[in-house]
Motif scaffolding. Structure first.
Motif, PDB file in Angstrom:
ATOM      1  N   VAL A  19       0.846  -1.191   0.000  1.00  0.00           N
ATOM      2  CA  VAL A  19       0.000   0.000   0.000  1.00  0.00           C
ATOM      3  C   VAL A  19       0.885   1.246   0.000  1.00  0.00           C
ATOM      4  CG1 VAL A  19      -1.842   1.249   1.198  1.00  0.00           C
ATOM      5  CG2 VAL A  19      -1.770  -1.256   1.281  1.00  0.00           C
ATOM      6  N   TYR A  20       0.595   2.128  -0.958  1.00  0.00           N
ATOM      7  CA  TYR A  20       1.320   3.389  -1.103  1.00  0.00           C
ATOM      8  C   TYR A  20       0.374   4.549  -0.818  1.00  0.00           C
ATOM      9  CZ  TYR A  20       4.653   0.795  -4.069  1.00  0.00           C
ATOM     10  OH  TYR A  20       5.574  -0.098  -4.559  1.00  0.00           O
ATOM     11  N   ILE A  21       0.921   5.603  -0.238  1.00  0.00           N
ATOM     12  CA  ILE A  21       0.239   6.897  -0.223  1.00  0.00           C
ATOM     13  C   ILE A  21       1.174   7.817  -0.996  1.00  0.00           C
ATOM     14  CG2 ILE A  21      -0.576   8.843   1.144  1.00  0.00           C
ATOM     15  CD1 ILE A  21      -1.364   6.869   3.312  1.00  0.00           C
ATOM     16  N   GLY A  22       0.721   8.225  -2.155  1.00  0.00           N
ATOM     17  CA  GLY A  22       1.617   8.910  -3.082  1.00  0.00           C
ATOM     18  C   GLY A  22       2.661   7.909  -3.543  1.00  0.00           C
ATOM     19  N   ALA A  23       3.937   8.257  -3.402  1.00  0.00           N
ATOM     20  CA  ALA A  23       5.027   7.361  -3.812  1.00  0.00           C
ATOM     21  C   ALA A  23       5.644   6.619  -2.631  1.00  0.00           C
ATOM     22  CB  ALA A  23       6.107   8.167  -4.526  1.00  0.00           C
ATOM     23  N   PRO A  54      -2.383  18.392   5.158  1.00  0.00           N
ATOM     24  CA  PRO A  54      -2.545  19.596   5.980  1.00  0.00           C
ATOM     25  C   PRO A  54      -2.140  20.879   5.256  1.00  0.00           C
ATOM     26  CG  PRO A  54      -1.321  17.907   7.185  1.00  0.00           C
ATOM     27  CD  PRO A  54      -1.512  17.409   5.782  1.00  0.00           C
ATOM     28  N   GLU A  55      -1.124  20.800   4.413  1.00  0.00           N
ATOM     29  CA  GLU A  55      -0.652  21.998   3.706  1.00  0.00           C
ATOM     30  C   GLU A  55      -1.392  22.245   2.400  1.00  0.00           C
ATOM     31  OE1 GLU A  55       1.919  18.487   2.587  1.00  0.00           O
ATOM     32  OE2 GLU A  55       1.337  19.338   4.488  1.00  0.00           O
ATOM     33  N   GLY A  56      -2.442  21.478   2.159  1.00  0.00           N
ATOM     34  CA  GLY A  56      -3.218  21.596   0.925  1.00  0.00           C
ATOM     35  C   GLY A  56      -2.861  20.485  -0.045  1.00  0.00           C
ATOM     36  N   GLY A  57      -3.696  20.300  -1.010  1.00  0.00           N
ATOM     37  CA  GLY A  57      -3.476  19.214  -1.961  1.00  0.00           C
ATOM     38  C   GLY A  57      -3.935  17.879  -1.388  1.00  0.00           C
ATOM     39  N   SER A  58      -3.613  16.832  -2.075  1.00  0.00           N
ATOM     40  CA  SER A  58      -4.001  15.507  -1.610  1.00  0.00           C
ATOM     41  C   SER A  58      -3.076  14.451  -2.214  1.00  0.00           C
ATOM     42  CB  SER A  58      -5.447  15.211  -1.998  1.00  0.00           C
ATOM     43  OG  SER A  58      -5.578  15.205  -3.408  1.00  0.00           O
ATOM     44  N   LYS A  59      -3.130  13.264  -1.640  1.00  0.00           N
ATOM     45  CA  LYS A  59      -2.349  12.138  -2.149  1.00  0.00           C
ATOM     46  C   LYS A  59      -3.268  10.948  -2.350  1.00  0.00           C
ATOM     47  CE  LYS A  59       2.263  13.202  -0.652  1.00  0.00           C
ATOM     48  NZ  LYS A  59       3.465  12.700  -0.042  1.00  0.00           N
TER      49      LYS A  59
END
Length: 70
Positions: A19-23, A54-59
């Motif tokens: 399982v990855y979150i982003g890379a 938290p800093e914006g964006g998503s993964k």
């Protein structure tokens, strides 16, 4: 080869759910003898909504089944 002998043969590979979150790999502890079962969980995890940061964006969560020797 009898039916009993065929049933007693064990698989020489198993499948690890990675399982990855982003890379980044966040988990690779789940092991499956049945590839279809591993693929079921990989599919369900990969269909989850993106994780907000938290800093914006998503993964994105990405899950794959990796064959390994037992």
């Amino acid at each position: 080869v009898t039916r009993k002998n065929v049933q007693e043969k064990k698989s020489v590979i198993e499948f690890v759910l990675v399982v990855y979150i982003g890379a980044q790999v966040v988990n690779q502890t789940q092991r499956f003898e049945d590839m279809d079962r591993c693929l079921y969980f990989a599919s369900k995890l990969s269909q989850q909504k993106d994780i907000p940061l938290p800093e914006g964006g998503s993964k994105k969560i990405i899950a794959i089944c990796k064959p390994i020797n037992k």
